[in-house]
Motif scaffolding. Structure first.
Motif, short mmCIF file in Angstrom:
data_model
loop_
_atom_site.label_atom_id
_atom_site.label_comp_id
_atom_site.label_asym_id
_atom_site.label_seq_id
_atom_site.Cartn_x
_atom_site.Cartn_y
_atom_site.Cartn_z
N MET A 39 26.99 -8.82 -45.23
CA MET A 39 27.27 -7.42 -45.26
C MET A 39 28.72 -7.14 -45.65
N GLU A 40 29.61 -8.07 -45.43
CA GLU A 40 31.00 -7.84 -45.78
C GLU A 40 31.18 -7.68 -47.28
N SER A 41 30.38 -8.39 -48.07
CA SER A 41 30.50 -8.28 -49.52
C SER A 41 29.74 -7.08 -50.07
N LEU A 42 28.95 -6.45 -49.24
CA LEU A 42 28.18 -5.27 -49.66
C LEU A 42 28.39 -4.12 -48.69
N PRO A 43 29.61 -3.57 -48.62
CA PRO A 43 29.89 -2.51 -47.64
C PRO A 43 29.02 -1.27 -47.82
N TRP A 44 28.60 -0.98 -49.04
CA TRP A 44 27.74 0.19 -49.27
C TRP A 44 26.40 0.03 -48.58
N LEU A 45 25.91 -1.22 -48.47
CA LEU A 45 24.63 -1.47 -47.83
C LEU A 45 24.69 -1.16 -46.33
N ALA A 46 25.85 -1.40 -45.73
CA ALA A 46 26.01 -1.12 -44.31
C ALA A 46 25.93 0.37 -44.00
N ARG A 47 26.16 1.22 -44.98
CA ARG A 47 26.10 2.67 -44.76
C ARG A 47 24.69 3.24 -44.92
N LEU A 48 23.74 2.40 -45.27
CA LEU A 48 22.36 2.85 -45.42
C LEU A 48 21.60 2.68 -44.12
N HIS A 49 20.55 3.48 -43.95
CA HIS A 49 19.72 3.43 -42.75
C HIS A 49 18.49 2.57 -43.00
N TRP A 50 18.11 1.81 -41.99
CA TRP A 50 16.86 1.06 -42.00
C TRP A 50 15.93 1.83 -41.06
N ASP A 51 14.95 2.54 -41.63
CA ASP A 51 14.09 3.42 -40.84
C ASP A 51 12.65 2.94 -40.85
N LEU A 52 12.09 2.85 -39.65
CA LEU A 52 10.66 2.60 -39.49
C LEU A 52 10.00 3.97 -39.35
N ILE A 53 9.20 4.36 -40.32
CA ILE A 53 8.52 5.65 -40.28
C ILE A 53 7.18 5.46 -39.57
N GLU A 54 7.02 6.15 -38.45
CA GLU A 54 5.77 6.07 -37.70
C GLU A 54 4.87 7.26 -38.00
N HIS A 55 5.50 8.40 -38.34
CA HIS A 55 4.72 9.61 -38.66
C HIS A 55 5.51 10.44 -39.67
N CYS A 56 4.78 11.00 -40.64
CA CYS A 56 5.37 11.90 -41.63
C CYS A 56 4.42 13.08 -41.77
N GLY A 57 4.87 14.25 -41.35
CA GLY A 57 4.01 15.43 -41.39
C GLY A 57 4.62 16.55 -42.22
N TYR A 58 3.76 17.23 -42.97
CA TYR A 58 4.18 18.34 -43.82
C TYR A 58 4.58 19.53 -42.95
N ILE A 59 5.75 20.16 -43.24
CA ILE A 59 6.22 21.31 -42.46
C ILE A 59 6.54 22.52 -43.34
N GLY A 60 6.03 22.56 -44.55
CA GLY A 60 6.24 23.71 -45.42
C GLY A 60 7.35 23.50 -46.43
N ALA A 61 8.58 23.40 -45.97
CA ALA A 61 9.72 23.21 -46.88
C ALA A 61 10.04 21.73 -47.08
N GLY A 62 9.27 20.86 -46.50
CA GLY A 62 9.52 19.42 -46.60
C GLY A 62 8.62 18.67 -45.63
N TYR A 63 9.15 17.62 -45.03
CA TYR A 63 8.38 16.78 -44.14
C TYR A 63 9.18 16.46 -42.89
N ARG A 64 8.48 16.30 -41.77
CA ARG A 64 9.09 15.88 -40.52
C ARG A 64 8.83 14.38 -40.39
N LEU A 65 9.91 13.60 -40.34
CA LEU A 65 9.82 12.15 -40.16
C LEU A 65 10.06 11.81 -38.69
N GLN A 66 9.20 10.99 -38.15
CA GLN A 66 9.39 10.50 -36.79
C GLN A 66 9.21 9.00 -36.81
N GLY A 67 10.04 8.32 -36.05
CA GLY A 67 9.95 6.87 -36.00
C GLY A 67 11.14 6.28 -35.28
#
Length: 135
Positions: free
Chosen positions: A1-29
């Motif tokens: 990770m030291e050689s790739l500092p930009w990678l450390a600023r990214l999120h690792w997200d496990l999406i358990e649910h994605c529901g439509y809310i009109g203007a976009g989606y609600r992500l839960q996980g």
């Protein structure tokens, strides 16, 4: 990770649910955070639909989320009973086909699966199926 500092600023997200809310989606996980990552709750709005039960690399540096399947898998670890992120660590190839995958967690727990093995763990078996079906 030291050689790739930009990678450390990214999120690792496990999406358990994605529901439509009109203007976009609600992500839960769950989201991995910290230098010794632990899963934290995730509940936010997002502009695009994401498939549930997958790991995504997300963040302001990316134009779109990156689905990390089959490179990454989240499952309950057979060794410690905790939810862990497993990444492909080794792949054995024979005659142009993947014959075995070994996945390793950040806690150095490993799971392996082979084509004929009935007792392959869930993350290894899922990754193996995807890799075997790639052309």
């Amino acid at each position: 990770m030291e050689s790739l500092p930009w990678l450390a600023r990214l999120h690792w997200d496990l999406i358990e649910h994605c529901g439509y809310i009109g203007a976009g989606y609600r992500l839960q996980g769950r989201r991995l955070r910290g230098s010794h990552p632990e899963w934290e709750p995730l509940d936010e709005e997002y502009h695009a639909q994401l498939a549930p039960h997958r790991i995504y690399l997300r963040g302001s540096l990316l134009a779109a989320s990156i689905d990390l399947t089959p490179v990454a898998s989240v499952n309950i670890c057979d060794v410690c009973g905790q939810r862990e992120l497993f990444l492909i660590n080794k792949a054995k190839v024979s005659c142009g086909q993947v014959t075995q995958l070994t996945l390793r967690s950040d806690k150095d727990h490993e799971v392996a699966g082979t084509a004929g093995e009935h007792r392959a763990s869930a993350p290894a078996a899922r990754a193996e199926i995807v890799w075997r079906n790639r052309k």
